[in-house]
Design an enzyme around this catalytic site. Structure first.
Site, PDB file in Angstrom:
ATOM      1  N   GLU A   1      57.047  -6.851  68.120  1.00 54.74           N
ATOM      2  CA  GLU A   1      57.994  -7.133  67.000  1.00 54.74           C
ATOM      3  C   GLU A   1      58.953  -8.359  67.759  1.00 54.74           C
ATOM      4  O   GLU A   1      60.006  -8.443  68.049  1.00 54.74           O
ATOM      5  CB  GLU A   1      58.611  -5.990  66.932  1.00 54.74           C
ATOM      6  CG  GLU A   1      57.422  -5.557  65.957  1.00 54.74           C
ATOM      7  CD  GLU A   1      57.760  -4.021  64.988  1.00 54.74           C
ATOM      8  OE1 GLU A   1      58.928  -4.062  64.597  1.00 54.74           O
ATOM      9  OE2 GLU A   1      57.248  -3.944  64.495  1.00 54.74           O
TER      10      GLU A   1
ATOM     11  N   GLU B   1      50.927  -0.603  64.288  1.00 55.51           N
ATOM     12  CA  GLU B   1      51.754   0.179  63.592  1.00 55.51           C
ATOM     13  C   GLU B   1      51.761   0.164  62.226  1.00 55.51           C
ATOM     14  O   GLU B   1      51.247  -0.707  62.001  1.00 55.51           O
ATOM     15  CB  GLU B   1      53.016  -0.423  63.802  1.00 55.51           C
ATOM     16  CG  GLU B   1      53.998   0.259  64.926  1.00 55.51           C
ATOM     17  CD  GLU B   1      55.471  -0.518  65.084  1.00 55.51           C
ATOM     18  OE1 GLU B   1      55.333  -0.056  64.580  1.00 55.51           O
ATOM     19  OE2 GLU B   1      55.804  -0.384  66.838  1.00 55.51           O
TER      20      GLU B   1
HETATM   21  C1  GAL Z   1      58.843  -0.979  64.450  1.00 51.31           C
HETATM   22  C2  GAL Z   1      59.144  -0.502  65.282  1.00 51.31           C
HETATM   23  C3  GAL Z   1      59.481   0.968  66.046  1.00 51.31           C
HETATM   24  C4  GAL Z   1      59.390   2.154  64.959  1.00 51.31           C
HETATM   25  C5  GAL Z   1      58.599   1.814  63.763  1.00 51.31           C
HETATM   26  C6  GAL Z   1      60.058   2.419  62.604  1.00 51.31           C
HETATM   27  O1  GAL Z   1      59.473  -1.963  63.453  1.00 51.31           O
HETATM   28  O2  GAL Z   1      58.867  -1.339  66.609  1.00 51.31           O
HETATM   29  O3  GAL Z   1      59.531   0.788  67.565  1.00 51.31           O
HETATM   30  O4  GAL Z   1      60.676   1.911  65.197  1.00 51.31           O
HETATM   31  O5  GAL Z   1      59.316   0.497  63.232  1.00 51.31           O
HETATM   32  O6  GAL Z   1      60.901   2.017  61.532  1.00 51.31           O
END
Ligand code: GAL
Length: 537
Positions: free
Chosen positions: A161, A356
């Site tokens: 990110e 993710e």
């Molecule tokens: C993403 C991040 C993660 C986690 C997730 C939930 O942006 O890569 O580390 O925090 O969001 O908020």
């Protein structure tokens, strides 16, 4: 359903789960400094977190029991190189090697992220991402990673990110290092970061001990169409890859980060819009950034509606009242997941992994000692179902990493957001498997066979019949069968029919107003599964 090669995994990051140990030899990261400055909810910190560094054997055994096939995790740069460059901390190498070996013993394929925001404090003091030397610093770190772990691991992701690193870390300052820099400085940081990515790819390949596969994991909310009309889809695509945010929020876009990495150039529209803020960008920089990659990652959580406005330009549309949301107030938008996957795989010529996706819930331990996180199941069921729709339509998507395995340190929110499929009692380190984890186990075991989209629907379809009148008709259809039809000349009733002479209309269901023939033609695969009822009243 997905094929057997589809990768079902979970994701995490070092800083959020590992914890620390007085003897671990690690260096400080910018997040340590940030927490010490009291910038986290209730002054919390991650010095213990899930204490994964002391519990990973049990954690991987649990993953194995739940059928998890792949684990995306990150290495803490400052744990490996306490000063960010130079001296290697052998304890960190030993720990990560043992972690990887344990994963593999449990049948779990490791996917290593090199940088998930654990930036070494020592390098921050030399200017951090703003110092162009970061390209070499990150390159050196990538070399150490390749030399020490590539014999055990095939999959690497350079950076997680970049949008958040630049935007939250250096523009709004809500993440470490908590800076509010000028806009030109943030463009310099973004450019340095992309070059650092390129240098890392070169060094990973150069020092790897076997053939490895490398990707990149950006993020961004998805602009998705308000309706499925061709115009709205086009408007959404334009916004998704365009530049509609105000300058104090410019980092929230896809193409500024992904076009250089995957296509080899910054997007023209961005170059035009941002020209007064940009650093020098050379041909050599672009070659460095545009290294051949094996896959693209993308973290997708939610999206926002866009449609074509009356003037032909995209327009943003408010969500309906009562729109579903997660515990941290993120909208629940499975359709955005579908469109995000479609748009990305159409634009970039690489296989996609969702690196993710998940949600935070108000999880609580129930009287029976379990955690019944039905909201998470509903969320994942609809998102993974939406992903299947894109997959069935031919999108080249190879894997899905659920965020996240253990409840953990959610950055500036501390521990108040629970994103895990395993509940963690942070006072005792006890783990409780939530209902969603058992459900996900089933998703994995059946390659999506248990998703609602693949089930016989329980929905009852109500149909409005087509009744015809004829001079020799009568009233029996009304009297004996109770069809609410006017006239004393009722002749025929097409009750359940998609025939052109009597194509019935659906009502009181999700397909209201649709003709049965359309439903049959468009959504045939499901149509055998519905219960149909002809409306009598
Ligand atoms: C993403 C991040 C993660 C986690 C997730 C939930 O942006 O890569 O580390 O925090 O969001 O908020």
């Amino acid at each position: 359903m997905f094929d057997d090669k589809f990768v079902w995994g979970v994701a995490s990051s070092a800083y959020q789960v590992e914890g620390t140990d007085p003897d671990d030899g690690r260096g400080k990261t910018v997040w340590d400094t940030f927490t010490e400055q009291g910038r986290i909810f209730q002054n919390q910190n991650a010095y213990t977190s899930c204490d994964h560094m002391h519990h990973y054997k049990d954690d991987y055994a649990l993953m194995k029991n739940l059928g998890i096939k792949a684990y995306r995790f990150s290495l803490n740069w400052a744990r490996i190189l306490p000063e960010g460059t130079g001296r290697v901390n052998e304890k960190a190498i030993a720990m990560y090697r043992d972690m990887i070996l344990t994963m593999k013993e449990n049948g779990i394929t490791p996917y290593i992220t090199l940088f998930h925001w654990e930036f070494p404090q020592a390098l921050q003091e030399k200017g951090g991402w703003l110092n162009e030397e970061v390209v070499d610093w990150f390159g050196e770190y990538a070399k150490v990673v390749a030399e020490n772990f590539s014999d055990l691991c095939e999959y690497f992701i350079t950076i997680n990110e970049p949008q958040c690193v630049v935007g939250l870390g250096h523009l709004s300052g809500v993440h470490a290092p908590g800076l509010k820099l000028s806009i030109p400085e943030t463009f310099q940081i973004a450019h340095n970061l992309l070059k650092a990515h390129g240098q890392a790819v070169i060094n990973l390949r150069k020092y790897a001990k076997q053939k490895i596969r490398i990707g990149f994991a950006p993020t961004g909310g998805v602009a998705y169409p308000y309706t499925d009309s061709a115009e709205d889809i086009e408007a959404a695509r334009k916004v998704y890859f365009g530049f509609y945010n105000p300058m104090d929020n410019w980092t929230w876009n896809i193409s500024w980060f992904s076009d250089p990495v995957f296509l080899g150039h910054y997007p023209k529209e961005g170059l035009e819009k941002f020209k007064e803020y940009l650093p020098e960008i050379t041909e050599t920089d672009m070659q460095l950034i545009h290294q051949p990659l094996d896959f693209m990652g993308q973290n997708i959580y939610n999206g926002y509606y866009v449609r074509q406005g009356a003037d032909g330009e995209p327009e943003f549309v408010d969500r309906e009242p009562g729109f579903p949301k997660t515990a941290c107030n993120w909208p629940v938008t499975p359709k955005a997941f579908y469109y995000g996957i479609k748009f990305l795989t159409e634009r970039y010529p690489l296989p996609l992994y969702i690196t993710e996706n998940g949600m935070s819930c108000h999880d609580n331990v129930s009287f029976d000692g379990r955690v019944h996180d039905n909201d998470r199941i509903t969320f994942l069921d609809s998102y993974i179902g939406a992903m299947q729709r894109a997959y069935d339509e031919g999108a080249d998507i190879r894997g899905y990493f659920l965020w996240t395995f253990l409840d953990n340190f959610e950055w500036s929110e501390g521990y108040r957001e629970r994103f895990g499929m395993i509940y963690v009692d942070f006072m005792t380190q006890r783990r409780i498997v939530k209902d969603s984890a058992f459900w996900y186990q089933n998703v994995i075991g059946t390659n999506g066979g248990n998703l609602s989209t693949n089930q016989t629907t329980k929905e009852i379809l109500f149909l409005d019949p087509v009744c015809t009148h004829n001079i020799w008709g009568g009233t029996r259809l009304r009297e004996d069968f109770h069809y609410p039809v006017e006239g004393d000349d009722l002749w025929e009733c097409w009750g359940i029919s998609a025939h052109p002479n009597g194509d019935v209309t659906l009502r009181d269901c999700g397909f209201r107003g649709m003709k049965l023939s359309e439903l049959w033609k468009n959504i045939r695969k499901f149509s055998e599964m519905w219960t149909v009822t002809v409306s009598h009243s």
